[in-house]
Write an enzyme that holds these catalytic residues in place. Structure first.
Site, PDB file in Angstrom:
ATOM      1  N   ARG A  83      84.749  34.423 -11.058  1.00 30.45           N
ATOM      2  CA  ARG A  83      83.629  35.020 -11.790  1.00 30.45           C
ATOM      3  C   ARG A  83      83.360  36.452 -11.287  1.00 30.45           C
ATOM      4  O   ARG A  83      83.705  37.421 -11.944  1.00 30.45           O
ATOM      5  CB  ARG A  83      82.381  34.114 -11.637  1.00 30.45           C
ATOM      6  CG  ARG A  83      81.350  34.284 -12.724  1.00 30.45           C
ATOM      7  CD  ARG A  83      80.492  35.505 -12.580  1.00 30.45           C
ATOM      8  NE  ARG A  83      79.793  35.536 -11.285  1.00 30.45           N
ATOM      9  CZ  ARG A  83      79.249  36.631 -10.773  1.00 30.45           C
ATOM     10  NH1 ARG A  83      79.306  37.769 -11.421  1.00 30.45           N
ATOM     11  NH2 ARG A  83      78.643  36.588  -9.594  1.00 30.45           N
ATOM     12  N   ASP A  84      82.817  36.584 -10.101  1.00 29.31           N
ATOM     13  CA  ASP A  84      82.452  37.913  -9.584  1.00 29.31           C
ATOM     14  C   ASP A  84      83.689  38.797  -9.441  1.00 29.31           C
ATOM     15  O   ASP A  84      83.663  39.987  -9.743  1.00 29.31           O
ATOM     16  CB  ASP A  84      81.761  37.752  -8.219  1.00 29.31           C
ATOM     17  CG  ASP A  84      80.854  38.918  -7.865  1.00 29.31           C
ATOM     18  OD1 ASP A  84      80.785  39.887  -8.639  1.00 29.31           O
ATOM     19  OD2 ASP A  84      80.215  38.869  -6.795  1.00 29.31           O
TER      20      ASP A  84
ATOM     21  N   HIS B  82      79.719  41.960  -0.238  1.00 30.14           N
ATOM     22  CA  HIS B  82      80.835  42.736  -0.794  1.00 30.14           C
ATOM     23  C   HIS B  82      81.368  43.616   0.320  1.00 30.14           C
ATOM     24  O   HIS B  82      80.607  44.101   1.162  1.00 30.14           O
ATOM     25  CB  HIS B  82      80.361  43.578  -1.992  1.00 30.14           C
ATOM     26  CG  HIS B  82      80.232  42.770  -3.246  1.00 30.14           C
ATOM     27  ND1 HIS B  82      81.023  42.979  -4.358  1.00 30.14           N
ATOM     28  CD2 HIS B  82      79.424  41.730  -3.555  1.00 30.14           C
ATOM     29  CE1 HIS B  82      80.691  42.109  -5.313  1.00 30.14           C
ATOM     30  NE2 HIS B  82      79.718  41.332  -4.847  1.00 30.14           N
TER      31      HIS B  82
ATOM     32  N   CYS C  88      82.968  46.976  -7.650  1.00 29.79           N
ATOM     33  CA  CYS C  88      81.538  47.255  -7.641  1.00 29.79           C
ATOM     34  C   CYS C  88      81.268  48.166  -8.822  1.00 29.79           C
ATOM     35  O   CYS C  88      81.863  49.231  -8.922  1.00 29.79           O
ATOM     36  CB  CYS C  88      81.166  47.928  -6.322  1.00 29.79           C
ATOM     37  SG  CYS C  88      79.442  48.425  -6.269  1.00 29.79           S
TER      38      CYS C  88
HETATM   39 ZN    ZN Z   1      78.741  39.948  -6.029  1.00 31.31          ZN
END
Ligand code: ZN
Length: 312
Positions: free
Chosen positions: A19-20, A218, A249
């Site tokens: 997902r991320d 992150h 990001c």
């Molecule tokens: Zn994240």
């Protein structure tokens, strides 16, 4: 709901790469590739996988196959697999879709700052909290597990450094809503180990138990592992990461992604943590993903190999 591990050293790990990670990459991965990735991660023994996001396909076209992916996963492994599946839902509408698809565990986000929340969810923090209350009620009625992640909990690209009291205040609100797990996310990768200590201590002092906290780092500025260790030393045992460290990001176009799952788990195992994850299988999953994406991944362990302590 029992969040505590049976042993104080036992980690609970959520793999968020599908997902991320994938959401923040330029490459498109077909549903079959996502399915194989999720199955490999489950086979490697991660506690749960954040499989997809039930966000509007207009916002995030890459996640338009959310229903199909869940259906194929259940088809391949049976309904029992849903015990180890979590999905992201941006709002009550997304939650309805997830429940319709049979999902039993969802996570929703709220940012700690109004500006980020507005850019991400098109709402003020107060408006999103009202939506979270609706989702928490639905979850309770449907017997669905409901987690909330606090985005930009250490720093915001628009509002700068975040006050730890603000994070604690939002965590308290989540607790009032009966949220299972509260995720503390360094969405843009600006936290440092000392700040992690300060935020975690604020949360503990405001009455949030470590068992309820999950840390999401992150590695944007190469501090993901150091930050994770700082949290671990304060008793945090729930962590999130992405295999191979994939992702990015949205506010730093050249940045790397989430802290790398196997690098993180390997480091924590070296300092005494216990995990159910097979690190060798995770490294093989990173190799598979490298081939799938056609590029080297930021992760280190899968390239270097696990050191056994034996002379070669
Ligand atoms: Zn994240």
């Amino acid at each position: 709901m029992d969040l505590a591990g049976a042993h104080p050293a036992l980690l609970h790990f959520t793999e968020v790469g599908p997902r991320d990670g994938l959401q923040n990459l330029a490459s498109e991965v077909p549903t079959a590739g996502k399915l194989e990735l999720v199955e490999r991660l489950l086979d490697a023994g991660v506690d749960q996988v954040e499989v997809t996001s039930f966000v509007s396909p207009k916002w995030v076209p890459k996640m338009a196959d959310a229903e199909e992916l869940i259906a194929r996963l259940v088809g391949a492994r049976g309904h029992g697999v849903l015990e180890r599946v979590r999905v992201l839902v941006p709002n009550p509408r997304g939650m309805e879709r997830a429940l319709q698809a049979g999902v039993r565990h969802v996570v929703a986000n709220v940012a700690v700052t109004d500006t980020f929340n507005h850019r991400n969810l098109n709402h003020t923090v107060q408006e999103t909290l009202a939506e979270l209350a609706v989702m928490a009620r639905t979850a309770a009625l449907q017997g669905c597990r409901f987690d909330v992640g606090l985005s930009v909990a250490f720093g915001c690209p628009f509002e700068g450094l975040v006050d730890p009291d603000r994070v604690a205040e939002l965590a308290d609100r989540c607790q009032e809503l009966g949220v299972a797990e509260i995720g503390i996310a360094d969405t843009i990768g600006v936290a440092d180990p000392r700040q992690v200590g300060s935020v975690v201590e604020h949360l503990l002092r405001s009455g949030i138990p470590t068992e309820q906290l999950s840390l999401h780092f992150h590695d944007t500025r190469a501090m993901g592992l150091a930050n994770s260790l700082a949290a671990y030393e304060l008793g945090v045992r729930r962590f999130e990461g992405s295999v191979g460290g994939i992702g990015g990001c949205p506010f730093a176009p050249r940045a790397t992604g989430n802290v790398c799952s196997e690098d993180l788990l390997h480091m924590l195992a070296r300092v005494g943590a216990r995990t159910t994850v097979d690190l060798q299988a995770m490294c093989q999953t990173a190799e598979f993903l490298e081939k799938l994406l056609g590029e080297a991944l930021p992760g280190r362990l899968y390239r270097a190999g696990i050191w056994t302590g034996q002379p070669s």
